[in-house]
Design an enzyme around this catalytic site. Structure first.
Site, PDB file in Angstrom:
ATOM      1  N   GLU A 169      -8.368  -5.391  -1.565  1.00 54.16           N
ATOM      2  CA  GLU A 169      -8.145  -4.727  -0.273  1.00 54.16           C
ATOM      3  C   GLU A 169      -8.904  -5.390   0.869  1.00 54.16           C
ATOM      4  O   GLU A 169     -10.038  -5.012   1.172  1.00 54.16           O
ATOM      5  CB  GLU A 169      -8.547  -3.248  -0.363  1.00 54.16           C
ATOM      6  N   GLU A 258      -2.506  -0.087  -6.752  1.00 57.94           N
ATOM      7  CA  GLU A 258      -3.534   0.962  -6.774  1.00 57.94           C
ATOM      8  C   GLU A 258      -3.092   2.136  -5.914  1.00 57.94           C
ATOM      9  O   GLU A 258      -2.594   1.948  -4.807  1.00 57.94           O
ATOM     10  CB  GLU A 258      -4.858   0.411  -6.244  1.00 57.94           C
TER      11      GLU A 258
HETATM   12  C1  IDC Z   1     -13.966   3.777  -5.285  1.00 56.21           C
HETATM   13  C2  IDC Z   1     -14.383   4.491  -6.537  1.00 56.21           C
HETATM   14  C3  IDC Z   1     -15.779   5.058  -6.357  1.00 56.21           C
HETATM   15  C4  IDC Z   1     -16.715   3.951  -5.922  1.00 56.21           C
HETATM   16  C5  IDC Z   1     -16.185   3.291  -4.672  1.00 56.21           C
HETATM   17  C6  IDC Z   1     -17.030   2.136  -4.176  1.00 56.21           C
HETATM   18  O1  IDC Z   1     -13.446   5.490  -6.843  1.00 56.21           O
HETATM   19  O2  IDC Z   1     -16.228   5.667  -7.543  1.00 56.21           O
HETATM   20  O3  IDC Z   1     -17.991   4.504  -5.655  1.00 56.21           O
HETATM   21  O4  IDC Z   1     -14.876   2.780  -4.948  1.00 56.21           O
HETATM   22  O5  IDC Z   1     -16.893   1.020  -4.942  1.00 56.21           O
HETATM   23  C7  IDC Z   1      -9.936   1.895  -2.845  1.00 56.21           C
HETATM   24  C8  IDC Z   1     -10.613   0.833  -3.617  1.00 56.21           C
HETATM   25  C9  IDC Z   1     -11.349   1.404  -4.807  1.00 56.21           C
HETATM   26  C10 IDC Z   1     -12.019   2.715  -4.442  1.00 56.21           C
HETATM   27  C11 IDC Z   1     -10.921   3.734  -4.098  1.00 56.21           C
HETATM   28  C12 IDC Z   1     -11.461   5.115  -3.739  1.00 56.21           C
HETATM   29  O6  IDC Z   1      -9.748  -0.185  -4.029  1.00 56.21           O
HETATM   30  O7  IDC Z   1     -12.290   0.474  -5.233  1.00 56.21           O
HETATM   31  O8  IDC Z   1     -12.738   3.146  -5.550  1.00 56.21           O
HETATM   32  N1  IDC Z   1     -10.116   3.212  -3.024  1.00 56.21           N
HETATM   33  O9  IDC Z   1     -12.265   5.046  -2.607  1.00 56.21           O
HETATM   34  N2  IDC Z   1      -9.099   1.728  -1.835  1.00 56.21           N
HETATM   35  C13 IDC Z   1      -8.757   2.918  -1.341  1.00 56.21           C
HETATM   36  C14 IDC Z   1      -9.398   3.879  -2.082  1.00 56.21           C
END
Ligand code: IDC
Length: 330
Positions: A169, A258
């Site tokens: 992302e 995702e």
């Molecule tokens: C989130 C995880 C969370 C972690 C955070 C930081 O769910 O536990 O603490 O990342 O690394 C994304 C990202 C994905 C995120 C998810 C939710 O690709 O890594 O995971 N998210 O925030 N993009 C949109 C949402």
């Protein structure tokens, strides 16, 4: 005479084996799926905006993503993946965060290998995800990404169930045309030096939402490239589906590598109405979808209940509310 016959027979046998090995080394050495969806559909390719199987027929991948494999390495195993296969998934995504602050280390390549091996044995497709996030611009760790994808493409070049996702992302102050696209061209070249055919997924601006921007200036001179669209249903609604529709209309192949049905933090309440609208859209357009995340972390997007400590085989009753919703969509 008898002895001569014996020699000829042995020679023919040896020749046969050599021929088989040279024609399909992976089949002989067991690297290419011999069962499951990945064996049936074979090597995928992109035809216009659509992902198709080896016969050119439209197919839809459905699956789950790991959480960061540095944080939740124990879920990367064959028993866990097999449970997802039983629930109806045909794809697993292995998320390797690229930022050292999120646990990145080259020592995790072995974990990726374990994940690929497990998915392959089960006949599932597997996405090797270079999970940029806090590092916003994919160029931040470009040389490390090159190292990673060179290693992976060299190793998996002949395997038909591999998908490379080169930047999860991109976000922050990054532009498609002057940051992401040049990065993608470099990494695609790195991969294509070894792996000429497997699908490559490219992230888009604003946490992989601006597929319409990519559609205006797509990557040229390459085959089997798709562009990622990520959504969290409690945050992203119709306006993002409109963007996706615009991109599709302009001929951009889209892959949802995702998503979840809570908010973009990965937590908060579920929006079932939007979730339903998204699934309808994805199924109508046969867009692949892969759900975040296989872990029991106490957040809504986790597919396993936080009270469940099993990391191997799991049952339906071990799933979170999001997990139970997901498997109904498979
Ligand atoms: C989130 C995880 C969370 C972690 C955070 C930081 O769910 O536990 O603490 O990342 O690394 C994304 C990202 C994905 C995120 C998810 C939710 O690709 O890594 O995971 N998210 O925030 N993009 C949109 C949402």
């Amino acid at each position: 005479m008898k002895k001569d016959n014996q020699t000829i027979k042995s020679l023919l046998l040896l020749l046969g084996i050599l021929l088989l090995v040279s024609l399909s080394p992976n089949l002989v050495f067991g690297a290419t799926p011999s069962s499951g969806t990945a064996a049936k559909w074979g090597r995928l390719s992109v035809k216009d905006t659509q992902l198709v199987n080896k016969k050119g027929k439209a197919v839809q991948l459905k699956g789950v993503s790991t959480h960061g494999i540095a944080w939740f390495p124990d879920y990367v195993n064959q028993k866990q993946f097999k449970s997802w296969k039983k629930f109806g998934a045909n794809t697993v995504r292995l998320a390797l965060y690229s930022d050292p602050s999120a646990g990145y280390s080259r020592s995790l390549y072995k974990k990726v290998d374990q994940g690929v091996k497990s998915a392959t044995k089960l006949g599932m497709y597997v996405i090797i995800d270079w999970h940029i996030l806090s590092d916003g611009n994919p160029n931040t760790y470009k040389s490390e990404a090159k190292h990673f994808f060179k290693r992976m493409a060299k190793k998996y070049r002949n395997q038909t169930n591999i998908i490379y996702e080169i930047c999860n992302e991109p976000n922050g102050n990054v532009s498609w045309s002057s940051d992401i696209k040049p990065y993608a061209n470099t990494i695609i070249k790195t991969i294509r030096k070894y792996d000429k055919k497997n699908i490559i997924l490219v992230g888009t601006p604003t946490w992989s939402q601006d597929v319409d921007t990519a559609a205006k200036d797509p990557i040229t001179g390459q085959k089997n490239i798709m562009y990622t669209l990520h959504f969290y249903a409690a945050t992203h609604g119709q306006y993002l589906r409109d963007k996706a529709q615009t991109a599709l209309d302009e001929g951009l192949p889209i892959f949802v590598s995702e998503f979840s049905i809570c908010d973009a933090s990965g937590n908060g309440g579920i929006n079932y109405t939007e979730a339903k609208a998204w699934i309808k859209f994805l199924k109508k357009n046969k867009i692949p979808f892969v759900a975040w995340n296989v872990s029991n972390k106490a957040e809504t997007s986790s597919l396993i209940q936080s009270s469940c400590s099993k990391t191997g085989k799991i049952k339906r009753s071990d799933l979170s509310e999001t997990g139970r919703w997901l498997i109904k969509q498979f």
